[in-house]
Each structure stands twice: as C-alpha cells, then as structure tokens.
Design a protein around this motif. Structure first.
Motif, PDB file in Angstrom:
ATOM      1  N   SER A 108      57.416  34.006  46.047  1.00  0.00           N
ATOM      2  CA  SER A 108      57.650  34.918  47.170  1.00  0.00           C
ATOM      3  C   SER A 108      56.737  36.140  47.133  1.00  0.00           C
ATOM      4  CB  SER A 108      59.114  35.370  47.160  1.00  0.00           C
ATOM      5  OG  SER A 108      59.429  35.964  45.904  1.00  0.00           O
ATOM      6  N   GLY A 109      56.133  36.420  45.965  1.00  0.00           N
ATOM      7  CA  GLY A 109      55.275  37.597  45.854  1.00  0.00           C
ATOM      8  C   GLY A 109      53.795  37.316  46.017  1.00  0.00           C
ATOM      9  N   CYS A 110      53.434  36.047  46.234  1.00  0.00           N
ATOM     10  CA  CYS A 110      52.003  35.737  46.357  1.00  0.00           C
ATOM     11  C   CYS A 110      51.772  34.594  47.330  1.00  0.00           C
ATOM     12  CB  CYS A 110      51.385  35.430  44.998  1.00  0.00           C
ATOM     13  SG  CYS A 110      52.258  34.152  44.052  1.00  0.00           S
ATOM     14  N   PRO A 111      51.841  34.874  48.625  1.00  0.00           N
ATOM     15  CA  PRO A 111      51.493  33.841  49.600  1.00  0.00           C
ATOM     16  C   PRO A 111      50.077  33.321  49.346  1.00  0.00           C
ATOM     17  CG  PRO A 111      52.332  35.816  50.684  1.00  0.00           C
ATOM     18  CD  PRO A 111      52.153  36.157  49.243  1.00  0.00           C
ATOM     19  N   TYR A 112      49.806  32.109  49.822  1.00  0.00           N
ATOM     20  CA  TYR A 112      48.494  31.495  49.618  1.00  0.00           C
ATOM     21  C   TYR A 112      47.375  32.456  50.024  1.00  0.00           C
ATOM     22  CZ  TYR A 112      44.601  28.277  49.925  1.00  0.00           C
ATOM     23  OH  TYR A 112      43.388  27.669  49.764  1.00  0.00           O
ATOM     24  N   GLY A 113      46.376  32.580  49.161  1.00  0.00           N
ATOM     25  CA  GLY A 113      45.221  33.428  49.442  1.00  0.00           C
ATOM     26  C   GLY A 113      45.378  34.879  49.051  1.00  0.00           C
ATOM     27  N   SER A 114      46.547  35.256  48.491  1.00  0.00           N
ATOM     28  CA  SER A 114      46.777  36.670  48.172  1.00  0.00           C
ATOM     29  C   SER A 114      46.584  36.990  46.694  1.00  0.00           C
ATOM     30  CB  SER A 114      48.179  37.091  48.610  1.00  0.00           C
ATOM     31  OG  SER A 114      49.162  36.415  47.850  1.00  0.00           O
ATOM     32  N   ALA A 115      46.171  36.004  45.875  1.00  0.00           N
ATOM     33  CA  ALA A 115      45.967  36.234  44.442  1.00  0.00           C
ATOM     34  C   ALA A 115      44.508  36.008  44.084  1.00  0.00           C
ATOM     35  CB  ALA A 115      46.854  35.300  43.624  1.00  0.00           C
ATOM     36  N   ASP A 116      43.979  36.893  43.245  1.00  0.00           N
ATOM     37  CA  ASP A 116      42.601  36.788  42.771  1.00  0.00           C
ATOM     38  C   ASP A 116      42.622  36.959  41.252  1.00  0.00           C
ATOM     39  OD1 ASP A 116      39.693  36.735  42.992  1.00  0.00           O
ATOM     40  OD2 ASP A 116      39.783  38.867  42.518  1.00  0.00           O
ATOM     41  N   VAL A 117      41.966  36.036  40.535  1.00  0.00           N
ATOM     42  CA  VAL A 117      41.963  36.066  39.067  1.00  0.00           C
ATOM     43  C   VAL A 117      40.533  36.001  38.571  1.00  0.00           C
ATOM     44  CG1 VAL A 117      42.769  34.934  36.960  1.00  0.00           C
ATOM     45  CG2 VAL A 117      44.168  34.823  39.035  1.00  0.00           C
ATOM     46  N   LYS A 118      40.214  36.848  37.586  1.00  0.00           N
ATOM     47  CA  LYS A 118      38.889  36.777  36.959  1.00  0.00           C
ATOM     48  C   LYS A 118      38.975  37.234  35.508  1.00  0.00           C
ATOM     49  CE  LYS A 118      37.283  41.333  38.422  1.00  0.00           C
ATOM     50  NZ  LYS A 118      36.261  42.100  39.113  1.00  0.00           N
ATOM     51  N   ALA A 119      38.028  36.752  34.716  1.00  0.00           N
ATOM     52  CA  ALA A 119      37.901  37.183  33.324  1.00  0.00           C
ATOM     53  C   ALA A 119      36.958  38.374  33.282  1.00  0.00           C
ATOM     54  CB  ALA A 119      37.359  36.041  32.465  1.00  0.00           C
ATOM     55  N   ASP A 120      37.182  39.300  32.344  1.00  0.00           N
ATOM     56  CA  ASP A 120      36.281  40.433  32.225  1.00  0.00           C
ATOM     57  C   ASP A 120      34.992  40.007  31.510  1.00  0.00           C
ATOM     58  OD1 ASP A 120      36.951  40.311  29.520  1.00  0.00           O
ATOM     59  OD2 ASP A 120      37.344  42.454  29.345  1.00  0.00           O
ATOM     60  N   ALA A 121      34.018  40.889  31.470  1.00  0.00           N
ATOM     61  CA  ALA A 121      32.698  40.565  30.918  1.00  0.00           C
ATOM     62  C   ALA A 121      32.752  40.235  29.428  1.00  0.00           C
ATOM     63  CB  ALA A 121      31.733  41.717  31.167  1.00  0.00           C
ATOM     64  N   SER A 122      33.738  40.769  28.711  1.00  0.00           N
ATOM     65  CA  SER A 122      33.825  40.526  27.268  1.00  0.00           C
ATOM     66  C   SER A 122      34.622  39.264  26.929  1.00  0.00           C
ATOM     67  CB  SER A 122      34.466  41.729  26.572  1.00  0.00           C
ATOM     68  OG  SER A 122      35.836  41.820  26.934  1.00  0.00           O
ATOM     69  N   ASN A 123      35.202  38.611  27.945  1.00  0.00           N
ATOM     70  CA  ASN A 123      36.051  37.426  27.765  1.00  0.00           C
ATOM     71  C   ASN A 123      37.287  37.709  26.907  1.00  0.00           C
ATOM     72  OD1 ASN A 123      34.309  35.903  29.326  1.00  0.00           O
ATOM     73  ND2 ASN A 123      33.101  35.257  27.570  1.00  0.00           N
ATOM     74  N   THR A 124      37.741  38.957  26.904  1.00  0.00           N
ATOM     75  CA  THR A 124      38.937  39.319  26.140  1.00  0.00           C
ATOM     76  C   THR A 124      40.084  39.777  27.042  1.00  0.00           C
ATOM     77  OG1 THR A 124      38.134  41.584  25.841  1.00  0.00           O
ATOM     78  CG2 THR A 124      37.593  39.976  24.108  1.00  0.00           C
ATOM     79  N   ALA A 125      39.957  39.583  28.351  1.00  0.00           N
ATOM     80  CA  ALA A 125      41.027  39.979  29.263  1.00  0.00           C
ATOM     81  C   ALA A 125      40.921  39.197  30.564  1.00  0.00           C
ATOM     82  CB  ALA A 125      40.972  41.476  29.549  1.00  0.00           C
ATOM     83  N   LEU A 126      42.074  38.982  31.171  1.00  0.00           N
ATOM     84  CA  LEU A 126      42.160  38.420  32.512  1.00  0.00           C
ATOM     85  C   LEU A 126      42.715  39.495  33.433  1.00  0.00           C
ATOM     86  CD1 LEU A 126      43.763  34.938  31.744  1.00  0.00           C
ATOM     87  CD2 LEU A 126      41.368  35.379  32.330  1.00  0.00           C
ATOM     88  N   GLU A 127      42.177  39.566  34.644  1.00  0.00           N
ATOM     89  CA  GLU A 127      42.651  40.515  35.644  1.00  0.00           C
ATOM     90  C   GLU A 127      43.170  39.727  36.834  1.00  0.00           C
ATOM     91  OE1 GLU A 127      40.859  44.588  37.196  1.00  0.00           O
ATOM     92  OE2 GLU A 127      39.829  42.873  38.088  1.00  0.00           O
ATOM     93  N   ILE A 128      44.455  39.909  37.136  1.00  0.00           N
ATOM     94  CA  ILE A 128      45.100  39.220  38.249  1.00  0.00           C
ATOM     95  C   ILE A 128      45.454  40.268  39.287  1.00  0.00           C
ATOM     96  CG2 ILE A 128      47.079  37.839  38.975  1.00  0.00           C
ATOM     97  CD1 ILE A 128      46.301  37.765  35.357  1.00  0.00           C
ATOM     98  N   LYS A 129      44.950  40.093  40.519  1.00  0.00           N
ATOM     99  CA  LYS A 129      45.234  41.042  41.594  1.00  0.00           C
ATOM    100  C   LYS A 129      46.041  40.337  42.673  1.00  0.00           C
ATOM    101  CE  LYS A 129      41.326  44.093  40.828  1.00  0.00           C
ATOM    102  NZ  LYS A 129      40.187  44.797  41.427  1.00  0.00           N
ATOM    103  N   LEU A 130      47.178  40.934  43.027  1.00  0.00           N
ATOM    104  CA  LEU A 130      48.085  40.394  44.032  1.00  0.00           C
ATOM    105  C   LEU A 130      48.126  41.370  45.199  1.00  0.00           C
ATOM    106  CD1 LEU A 130      50.921  39.427  41.525  1.00  0.00           C
ATOM    107  CD2 LEU A 130      49.107  37.943  42.405  1.00  0.00           C
ATOM    108  N   SER A 131      47.725  40.916  46.378  1.00  0.00           N
ATOM    109  CA  SER A 131      47.554  41.840  47.506  1.00  0.00           C
ATOM    110  C   SER A 131      48.767  41.928  48.433  1.00  0.00           C
ATOM    111  CB  SER A 131      46.320  41.440  48.328  1.00  0.00           C
ATOM    112  OG  SER A 131      46.479  40.134  48.855  1.00  0.00           O
TER     113      SER A 131
END
Length: 195
Positions: free
Chosen positions: A33-56
């Motif tokens: 219910s908190g992330c309709p299709y297309g509202s989530a973006d995931v990427k790894a940081d440049a050091s490959n030691t973190a994931l960043e998940i953005k929910l719009s």
C-alpha cells in the motif's frame, strides 16, 4: 597467552572483507500500500556498501476522515542483486529519512525486515517516532543479528519489507515523504565478507 593468540587469529579470519568491485541492482519488484507501481527507486552507492531506496508515494496518516487502511502502510521489495563471485553480504544499520507530524499523545513507528529468498531466517529493526514531532526526520536502527546471503554464487535476491504506522488517534498525524526531496528514503548499509 596461547588462548589470546588463538582468539586473535580467529578474529582476523572473521574480519569483514572489502566490498566487491561490482554490485548491480538488476531487478526490483514492489508490492504494498505504500509503493504503487513506479513509485520505488533503488540503487547501490559508489562504494557498494549501501543501498538507497526512495519511495515517492509513501504516506501514513490519522485523524478526521481517515480509515484504518490510512494508519499503516507497507512496501515489500524484492531486489535482484549481482556482485563479484566469492562474496556474501548482510544488512547492517538502516536509516529512514522523511517527514513526520506526530502530535503529543500519539506515536509512530517504522520497521524494516530483511530476508534472502530460499532462507527462512530474517532480521528486523525498527525506529520510534514519538509525539511532539513536526518536521523532517532521519532515524537509524541496527538489527540484533545478521542474516547472510548464500555463498557459492554471484547473485542474491534480497527481500525487504518497510512498514510504518501511527497509533490510532483522532488528532491529525502523518509519516510521509520529505517535503524537500519528495521521497521517503531508506538507507541500508551492507557488510561484506569472503565466502
């Protein structure tokens, strides 16, 4: 003396490895219910030691004219990850950044649960948003245990469920995307070790 030397050798063998040179998010599936299709973006940081998940479009609210389904939201993500062979990883500190208006007498909470496909173990960490809060927040939590991705390959499927809720109240309360970034952001630190 001999015990101390042995302990030092064992500790050195268990020390965390440097991150692999390559980490890619090759697929993301979302449900909730908190992330309709297309509202989530995931990427790894440049050091490959973190994931960043953005929910719009993540908004939890209480107060007049709200329903029980407004008081709690969740987002289940299935992340297909590729990385260099010979490594495995687990999740460490998790931080959540967003906006909250929690009046006195009310309380909010956010929780993240992680597991790997094919493994029944999971790890959960949570944060509390106490009453009397109004503005941007950035809170972090550490899990009590670590769950490791499988060894023997260069891929893993990480399952993550983010849930936020507010105790039912007639007062207007809100946990939502940050007004500046227009995102609710979940930052997940990764630790790596050699298989």
């Amino acid at each position: 003396m001999r015990f101390t030397a042995l302990l030092s050798i064992v500790s050195a063998g268990l020390a965390a490895a440097a991150a692999p040179r390559n980490l890619r998010v090759t697929g993301v599936s979302v449900l909730g219910s908190g992330c309709p299709y297309g509202s989530a973006d995931v990427k790894a940081d440049a050091s490959n030691t973190a994931l960043e998940i953005k929910l719009s479009e993540y908004v939890v609210r209480t107060g007049p004219n709200t329903m029980a389904s407004d008081w709690r939201k969740n987002c289940k993500l299935t992340l297909n990850l590729e990385y260099d062979a010979g490594f495995q990883f687990s999740t460490l500190n998790t931080a959540i950044k967003g906006f909250a208006h929690i009046p006195s007498g009310a309380q909010g909470q956010c929780q993240n649960t992680f597991s790997f496909t094919g493994d029944s173990d999971q790890v959960t960490s949570g944060i509390t948003l106490g009453g009397g809060r109004d503005g941007a927040f950035s809170l972090s939590a550490n899990p009590d245990i670590a769950v490791w991705s499988p060894c023997g390959g260069s891929t893993a499927i990480l399952n993550m469920n983010t849930q936020c809720w507010i105790s039912p109240t007639e007062k207007q309360a809100l946990i939502a995307v940050d007004r500046i970034s227009s995102k609710l952001t979940v930052l997940v630190d990764l630790q790596w070790r050699n298989c």
